[in-house]
Design a protein around this motif. Structure first.
Motif, PDB file in Angstrom:
ATOM      1  N   ALA A  15       0.830  -1.204   0.000  1.00 50.84           N
ATOM      2  CA  ALA A  15       0.000   0.000   0.000  1.00 50.84           C
ATOM      3  C   ALA A  15       0.867   1.258   0.000  1.00 50.84           C
ATOM      4  O   ALA A  15       0.597   2.215  -0.736  1.00 50.84           O
ATOM      5  N   GLU A  16       1.923   1.249   0.805  1.00 49.38           N
ATOM      6  CA  GLU A  16       2.812   2.417   0.874  1.00 49.38           C
ATOM      7  C   GLU A  16       3.572   2.619  -0.437  1.00 49.38           C
ATOM      8  O   GLU A  16       3.707   3.732  -0.926  1.00 49.38           O
ATOM      9  N   SER A  17       4.056   1.517  -1.014  1.00 50.80           N
ATOM     10  CA  SER A  17       4.790   1.645  -2.290  1.00 50.80           C
ATOM     11  C   SER A  17       3.853   2.095  -3.409  1.00 50.80           C
ATOM     12  O   SER A  17       4.249   2.879  -4.277  1.00 50.80           O
ATOM     13  N   THR A  18       2.612   1.640  -3.392  1.00 49.71           N
ATOM     14  CA  THR A  18       1.635   2.084  -4.390  1.00 49.71           C
ATOM     15  C   THR A  18       1.374   3.579  -4.245  1.00 49.71           C
ATOM     16  O   THR A  18       1.312   4.306  -5.234  1.00 49.71           O
ATOM     17  N   ARG A  19       1.241   4.044  -3.014  1.00 46.68           N
ATOM     18  CA  ARG A  19       1.009   5.467  -2.771  1.00 46.68           C
ATOM     19  C   ARG A  19       2.215   6.299  -3.231  1.00 46.68           C
ATOM     20  O   ARG A  19       2.053   7.322  -3.902  1.00 46.68           O
ATOM     21  N   LEU A  20       3.422   5.837  -2.915  1.00 47.48           N
ATOM     22  CA  LEU A  20       4.626   6.565  -3.317  1.00 47.48           C
ATOM     23  C   LEU A  20       4.785   6.590  -4.838  1.00 47.48           C
ATOM     24  O   LEU A  20       5.156   7.599  -5.415  1.00 47.48           O
ATOM     25  N   PHE A  21       4.505   5.441  -5.469  1.00 51.66           N
ATOM     26  CA  PHE A  21       4.592   5.377  -6.929  1.00 51.66           C
ATOM     27  C   PHE A  21       3.581   6.319  -7.578  1.00 51.66           C
ATOM     28  O   PHE A  21       3.903   7.014  -8.545  1.00 51.66           O
ATOM     29  N   SER A  22       2.377   6.355  -7.036  1.00 48.58           N
ATOM     30  CA  SER A  22       1.346   7.234  -7.567  1.00 48.58           C
ATOM     31  C   SER A  22       1.766   8.699  -7.443  1.00 48.58           C
ATOM     32  O   SER A  22       1.609   9.489  -8.385  1.00 48.58           O
ATOM     33  N   GLU A  23       2.316   9.067  -6.299  1.00 49.63           N
ATOM     34  CA  GLU A  23       2.782  10.439  -6.087  1.00 49.63           C
ATOM     35  C   GLU A  23       3.934  10.775  -7.028  1.00 49.63           C
ATOM     36  O   GLU A  23       3.976  11.862  -7.626  1.00 49.63           O
ATOM     37  N   ALA A  24       4.877   9.852  -7.182  1.00 47.70           N
ATOM     38  CA  ALA A  24       6.012  10.082  -8.087  1.00 47.70           C
ATOM     39  C   ALA A  24       5.539  10.218  -9.527  1.00 47.70           C
ATOM     40  O   ALA A  24       6.026  11.081 -10.268  1.00 47.70           O
ATOM     41  N   TRP A  25       4.588   9.389  -9.923  1.00 50.40           N
ATOM     42  CA  TRP A  25       4.059   9.454 -11.290  1.00 50.40           C
ATOM     43  C   TRP A  25       3.390  10.805 -11.543  1.00 50.40           C
ATOM     44  O   TRP A  25       3.571  11.421 -12.582  1.00 50.40           O
ATOM     45  N   ARG A  26       2.631  11.277 -10.563  1.00 52.86           N
ATOM     46  CA  ARG A  26       1.943  12.554 -10.697  1.00 52.86           C
ATOM     47  C   ARG A  26       2.961  13.692 -10.803  1.00 52.86           C
ATOM     48  O   ARG A  26       2.830  14.587 -11.624  1.00 52.86           O
ATOM     49  N   ARG A  27       3.993  13.666  -9.982  1.00 58.48           N
ATOM     50  CA  ARG A  27       5.006  14.729 -10.038  1.00 58.48           C
ATOM     51  C   ARG A  27       5.818  14.673 -11.320  1.00 58.48           C
ATOM     52  O   ARG A  27       6.140  15.704 -11.911  1.00 58.48           O
ATOM     53  N   CYS A  28       6.175  13.474 -11.761  1.00 62.26           N
ATOM     54  CA  CYS A  28       6.922  13.341 -13.014  1.00 62.26           C
ATOM     55  C   CYS A  28       6.086  13.819 -14.193  1.00 62.26           C
ATOM     56  O   CYS A  28       6.616  14.388 -15.144  1.00 62.26           O
ATOM     57  N   GLY A  29       4.794  13.588 -14.128  1.00 58.68           N
ATOM     58  CA  GLY A  29       3.907  14.083 -15.175  1.00 58.68           C
ATOM     59  C   GLY A  29       3.925  15.592 -15.233  1.00 58.68           C
ATOM     60  O   GLY A  29       3.931  16.185 -16.305  1.00 58.68           O
ATOM     61  N   ARG A  30       3.962  16.234 -14.078  1.00 60.24           N
ATOM     62  CA  ARG A  30       4.041  17.692 -14.034  1.00 60.24           C
ATOM     63  C   ARG A  30       5.364  18.178 -14.605  1.00 60.24           C
ATOM     64  O   ARG A  30       5.424  19.155 -15.350  1.00 60.24           O
ATOM     65  N   VAL A  31       6.444  17.486 -14.241  1.00 56.81           N
ATOM     66  CA  VAL A  31       7.762  17.862 -14.759  1.00 56.81           C
ATOM     67  C   VAL A  31       7.797  17.693 -16.276  1.00 56.81           C
ATOM     68  O   VAL A  31       8.309  18.554 -17.000  1.00 56.81           O
ATOM     69  N   ALA A  32       7.250  16.596 -16.770  1.00 52.63           N
ATOM     70  CA  ALA A  32       7.211  16.369 -18.218  1.00 52.63           C
ATOM     71  C   ALA A  32       6.399  17.459 -18.913  1.00 52.63           C
ATOM     72  O   ALA A  32       6.772  17.930 -19.994  1.00 52.63           O
ATOM     73  N   TRP A  33       5.294  17.878 -18.308  1.00 51.17           N
ATOM     74  CA  TRP A  33       4.480  18.941 -18.881  1.00 51.17           C
ATOM     75  C   TRP A  33       5.266  20.249 -18.940  1.00 51.17           C
ATOM     76  O   TRP A  33       5.244  20.950 -19.955  1.00 51.17           O
ATOM     77  N   VAL A  34       5.975  20.577 -17.880  1.00 54.05           N
ATOM     78  CA  VAL A  34       6.756  21.815 -17.854  1.00 54.05           C
ATOM     79  C   VAL A  34       7.861  21.774 -18.913  1.00 54.05           C
ATOM     80  O   VAL A  34       8.087  22.753 -19.629  1.00 54.05           O
ATOM     81  N   VAL A  35       8.535  20.645 -19.036  1.00 53.07           N
ATOM     82  CA  VAL A  35       9.602  20.518 -20.040  1.00 53.07           C
ATOM     83  C   VAL A  35       9.035  20.644 -21.449  1.00 53.07           C
ATOM     84  O   VAL A  35       9.593  21.354 -22.296  1.00 53.07           O
ATOM     85  N   ALA A  36       7.924  20.000 -21.720  1.00 49.21           N
ATOM     86  CA  ALA A  36       7.313  20.067 -23.052  1.00 49.21           C
ATOM     87  C   ALA A  36       6.829  21.476 -23.369  1.00 49.21           C
ATOM     88  O   ALA A  36       7.072  21.997 -24.469  1.00 49.21           O
ATOM     89  N   ALA A  37       6.177  22.121 -22.424  1.00 48.76           N
ATOM     90  CA  ALA A  37       5.683  23.480 -22.662  1.00 48.76           C
ATOM     91  C   ALA A  37       6.835  24.455 -22.846  1.00 48.76           C
ATOM     92  O   ALA A  37       6.791  25.320 -23.731  1.00 48.76           O
ATOM     93  N   THR A  38       7.882  24.312 -22.053  1.00 51.56           N
ATOM     94  CA  THR A  38       9.048  25.185 -22.189  1.00 51.56           C
ATOM     95  C   THR A  38       9.716  24.980 -23.535  1.00 51.56           C
ATOM     96  O   THR A  38      10.153  25.943 -24.174  1.00 51.56           O
ATOM     97  N   SER A  39       9.797  23.753 -23.976  1.00 59.21           N
ATOM     98  CA  SER A  39      10.401  23.471 -25.282  1.00 59.21           C
ATOM     99  C   SER A  39       9.624  24.145 -26.402  1.00 59.21           C
ATOM    100  O   SER A  39      10.217  24.729 -27.313  1.00 59.21           O
ATOM    101  N   ILE A  40       8.314  24.068 -26.316  1.00 58.96           N
ATOM    102  CA  ILE A  40       7.496  24.683 -27.363  1.00 58.96           C
ATOM    103  C   ILE A  40       7.647  26.195 -27.342  1.00 58.96           C
ATOM    104  O   ILE A  40       7.796  26.837 -28.378  1.00 58.96           O
ATOM    105  N   VAL A  41       7.643  26.781 -26.151  1.00 60.63           N
ATOM    106  CA  VAL A  41       7.674  28.235 -26.031  1.00 60.63           C
ATOM    107  C   VAL A  41       9.062  28.806 -26.314  1.00 60.63           C
ATOM    108  O   VAL A  41       9.183  29.884 -26.883  1.00 60.63           O
TER     109      VAL A  41
END
Length: 99
Positions: A15-41
């Motif tokens: 349960a703890e590893s699932t929660r940590l993985f979910s949080e990491a996935w959500r944060r990495c998604g945000r980082v990927a979004w920022v990198v992609a948007a910055t690249s375009i701009v």
């Protein structure tokens, strides 16, 4: 350690590893979004400007070739604002200021 407590510990770890993985996935998604948007701009306009500059240089070279075929001298071509190298006067190619 009994089998029941061992199973309970594994469930907690899962349960703890699932929660940590979910949080990491959500944060990495945000980082990927920022990198992609910055690249375009930031990077896309830079690439477009480099392409435009290359086409401008090519057009100037063709104009110089055309003027030379018509019999214009190098000094006349330079007076028109075209240079033999047809390079921009910014960055490393910029003329040094007089002191």
């Amino acid at each position: 350690m009994s089998m029941a407590s061992w199973t309970e510990s594994l469930k907690k770890v899962r349960a703890e590893s699932t929660r940590l993985f979910s949080e990491a996935w959500r944060r990495c998604g945000r980082v990927a979004w920022v990198v992609a948007a910055t690249s375009i701009v930031m990077i896309l306009p830079l690439l477009l400007e480099i392409e435009r500059e290359a086409s401008t240089i090519e057009i100037e070279k063709l104009q110089i070739k055309d003027f030379k075929e018509k019999g214009y001298t190098d000094s006349q071509i330079q007076q028109m604002g075209l240079t033999q190298a047809a390079e921009p006067s910014v960055g490393l190619n910029a003329p040094l200021p007089l002191k």
